[in-house]
Scaffold this motif. Sequence first.
Motif, mmCIF file in Angstrom:
data_model
loop_
_atom_site.group_PDB
_atom_site.id
_atom_site.type_symbol
_atom_site.label_atom_id
_atom_site.label_comp_id
_atom_site.label_asym_id
_atom_site.label_seq_id
_atom_site.Cartn_x
_atom_site.Cartn_y
_atom_site.Cartn_z
ATOM 1 N N ALA A 136 0.626 -1.004 -0.166
ATOM 2 C CA ALA A 136 0.004 -0.001 0.053
ATOM 3 C C ALA A 136 1.046 1.244 -0.096
ATOM 4 C CB ALA A 136 -0.967 0.080 1.293
ATOM 5 N N SER A 137 1.996 1.375 0.644
ATOM 6 C CA SER A 137 2.852 2.459 0.843
ATOM 7 C C SER A 137 3.414 2.502 -0.670
ATOM 8 C CB SER A 137 3.981 2.273 1.984
ATOM 9 O OG SER A 137 4.968 3.169 1.913
ATOM 10 N N THR B 201 2.611 1.726 -3.628
ATOM 11 C CA THR B 201 1.460 2.217 -4.506
ATOM 12 C C THR B 201 0.911 3.438 -4.134
ATOM 13 O OG1 THR B 201 0.775 -0.215 -4.572
ATOM 14 C CG2 THR B 201 -0.743 1.334 -5.809
ATOM 15 N N GLU B 202 0.629 3.899 -3.145
ATOM 16 C CA GLU B 202 0.356 5.315 -2.639
ATOM 17 C C GLU B 202 1.314 6.125 -3.177
ATOM 18 O OE1 GLU B 202 -2.225 7.283 0.585
ATOM 19 O OE2 GLU B 202 -0.912 5.896 1.094
ATOM 20 N N LEU C 275 1.166 6.730 -6.758
ATOM 21 C CA LEU C 275 -0.220 7.538 -7.232
ATOM 22 C C LEU C 275 0.116 9.049 -6.859
ATOM 23 C CD1 LEU C 275 -3.008 7.648 -7.916
ATOM 24 C CD2 LEU C 275 -3.509 7.583 -5.362
ATOM 25 N N LYS C 276 0.889 9.225 -5.893
ATOM 26 C CA LYS C 276 1.108 10.743 -5.450
ATOM 27 C C LYS C 276 2.241 11.307 -6.567
ATOM 28 C CE LYS C 276 -0.292 10.483 -0.528
ATOM 29 N NZ LYS C 276 0.390 10.285 0.883
ATOM 30 N N PRO D 249 -7.937 7.553 -8.746
ATOM 31 C CA PRO D 249 -7.564 7.682 -7.315
ATOM 32 C C PRO D 249 -8.472 7.094 -6.392
ATOM 33 C CG PRO D 249 -6.839 9.613 -8.793
ATOM 34 C CD PRO D 249 -7.926 8.735 -9.276
ATOM 35 N N TYR E 209 -7.726 4.462 -3.411
ATOM 36 C CA TYR E 209 -7.866 4.850 -1.955
ATOM 37 C C TYR E 209 -8.490 3.760 -1.212
ATOM 38 C CZ TYR E 209 -5.149 9.266 -2.379
ATOM 39 O OH TYR E 209 -4.132 10.005 -2.597
ATOM 40 N N PHE F 193 -6.649 0.856 -0.742
ATOM 41 C CA PHE F 193 -5.711 1.005 0.308
ATOM 42 C C PHE F 193 -6.443 0.698 1.428
ATOM 43 C CE2 PHE F 193 -3.574 4.149 -2.705
ATOM 44 C CZ PHE F 193 -2.842 3.115 -3.373
ATOM 45 N N ARG G 173 -8.158 6.347 4.628
ATOM 46 C CA ARG G 173 -8.302 6.153 3.049
ATOM 47 C C ARG G 173 -9.640 6.163 2.442
ATOM 48 N NH1 ARG G 173 -2.786 2.337 3.363
ATOM 49 N NH2 ARG G 173 -1.189 3.925 2.521
ATOM 50 N N SER H 33 -10.886 8.591 -0.439
ATOM 51 C CA SER H 33 -11.644 7.937 -1.699
ATOM 52 C C SER H 33 -13.241 8.366 -1.842
ATOM 53 C CB SER H 33 -11.767 6.506 -1.517
ATOM 54 O OG SER H 33 -12.666 5.768 -2.625
#
Length: 766
Positions: free
Chosen positions: A424-425, A427-428, A431-432, A447, A451, A454, A470, A474
Amino acid sequence: MPSAPTRQHPRAQRASRLANIRGGHVAGRRARSLRLLRGSLKLLCLCSAGAVAVGCGARQATGTTGHHARKAETIQSEGAARKAQRMLWKVGLESAEASALQRSLSAYYTALAIPLIANDDYDAVAALFRRTTRLYSPAQLERGAFTSALGPLADYLYEYGSRRGDEARVLSALFVRARLAERPEADRTAYAELLAWGEEVRATLGSEVDSLSGRLDVATEHSNLLPAESVLQQVAALMQARRTHILQLIKDTKDATKLASPDLFRQNRSALPLLARAPLDVAAVFMEHGDMQSAVEEVRKLEASGPAQGRLVAALVTASQTDDKGLAARFELATALSEQRPELTLGLCRSALPIAPLDPRFRLCLARVASLEQRLDDASAWYRDAVDLAPDNRELYDEALERLAVLVQQGLFDTDSEQARGVASITEALLKERIGGWPDIPPTVAPAALYLLFGMLDMNAGDVVQARERFELSLAESPTPDVLLQLGLLEARLGNFKSSTEHLSAAVKLAEQDPALSPGKRAEFVEQLADIQRRSTGIESARATYEHALSLWSEAGDELTGPGLAMFHVRRGIIFDRLANTTSARREFQSAMDAAPGWREPYASLLAHLLVSSGDVQLASYVFRQANRKLTLEPEWKVYFGLWVQNLAQMRNESVPKGLDDMLKELAKGPGWWAKLAGFSTGMLQGDALISAANTRGEKAEACFYVALAKLQDGQSSAASALLKKVIETNMVSYYEFVMAGELLDKLHPGSGAADKAAGLRRTSR
């Protein structure tokens, strides 16, 4: 040398000859072998508790040194092992930095094998043996440059495989034993004799192609277990010999179509396809290990058979170079093979990492293979590496986000918090970076959807605060019924019924406005809302909502088959049970088991529901028997199912199903956490000891839950409540035990919000 084969049954003959090769010092002395094995395992336990020093054990491989051994670090988890494996590939198997990694990984795999050997889990030990040998290059294996940690695994495969007649596994074990300090000459001789015997026996079986194919099957399995240089050469030589023989037959008949004739080739109708595949098959033996030079040399040895073979040689020659053109050719070749031969793609890209450490293509290649094999942590790590090397490549970001989102959505790593958090860390962060780098071009994955995923990972890992944050991110991006449902479920499982009702009511409203949603999806939202109404204010306040859910489920039934149909009947059965319509509930439960008899989820959902709701012991016993008859249940699920039925019967002062206690006593002898649970259920382990033995939040949730059930049976409701609240405090909201604990707390303290108080969580404004 072995004597000539007799007219014994081939399998019995093989087992007999293997026993002869083992020699009188082993045959008939099982007890002595086990004592020696236990002694080596005890020593191995001491060695693997920390860094494995060279002096730990009677064996020492010829290629290891004390200097590298002292640098080895202890690996204690599968995630750490995979991380070390990725680092090993980056530095290269034969680099100076590789030795410490190889020793650490070898010690970890061998430590995993200790309980497997003790329980005679033969196939699992063979799998760990293979994982360990793959830490080394074919050249290292050939010269014995591996750690002595392989010794106990080889000893076990030799002992057990000889009795089973498993030729390839015995060969692999003898190969390792012959390169360790103890009895090398005897084991080398036995290895050569077994190879010669296999050739003798198969010379009498069928045609020449049959004989070569049989020998090739054994050699291929041997190379999969132990890909040493000489073993790979055995495989390539047999492939070449079979191809040469088929080509000669073609020349002799002067008509290739006759090869399919029963008169000439009764048992070898696949001979012609073998010819077409042979060049790539020969090259693949070496390409899988990144040995492009040998691949070229061996294919060139083949008699030319057409332009395709020439094109393959040219591609291999180019891909074997280490300049820009060669690396580009290697990546193209790896990509072309990714669907049909992923093991070759893996070998080509893995071996390129130390050659081209700054080339993102080979990280991308490994990420794609890992995603196809559903290794989420490897995929996320390789995508992270590839993006770091090509931060301006927007398409690479989008591919990474798309593939990782698919894997997360498939529900991988449900309870592995370490891996879930890591994935998750990464992938997030991707994304950012993607949004920040190209703010005017939306990512190909929304996004809001990421979320939501996540948050579901966080929920499964027990981090409810992060999950809520999260989910709300979303929701801010896109207020969908799905995210409102997840927020409502999270709040409900924490006992926050008011906010749960608000979210679920909003989800139902949005769902009703979306004509694209199926009736089954809308039924799910309505049923969840009814559950909250029942838990917060009682069944009568939820009756109308449950009946609405039933009508929606009825609309959905015609669209469903298999597992979907099974869960359709599960949901309807549970609603009928809530409404005290036991006849209809039983009918639906039976239909659920009939719809997908080989799927575990319907049985688990039914037994968990029965434990905390209706108390129908006869029905629970029937479901349990059906599960054991129609499923191949893993030991841990046998324990969980058995515990649910046993506790239900005991709480209702009814008889436990025949044989259940004996099954749990037997399972208590096994390794792992579930064996401790079985031991507690049979009185072999006390409640305090079970709770003390819990090492993770998930284990603590389970321990407190089952000890709480025992307290309830003894009439200690206050002590039971305290333990059930501890289950809630773990926040393992995806565990059956967590959900059941909330239901039991509601019954023990109706209207008190006990679960909410236990969780100690309230919505805070930001």
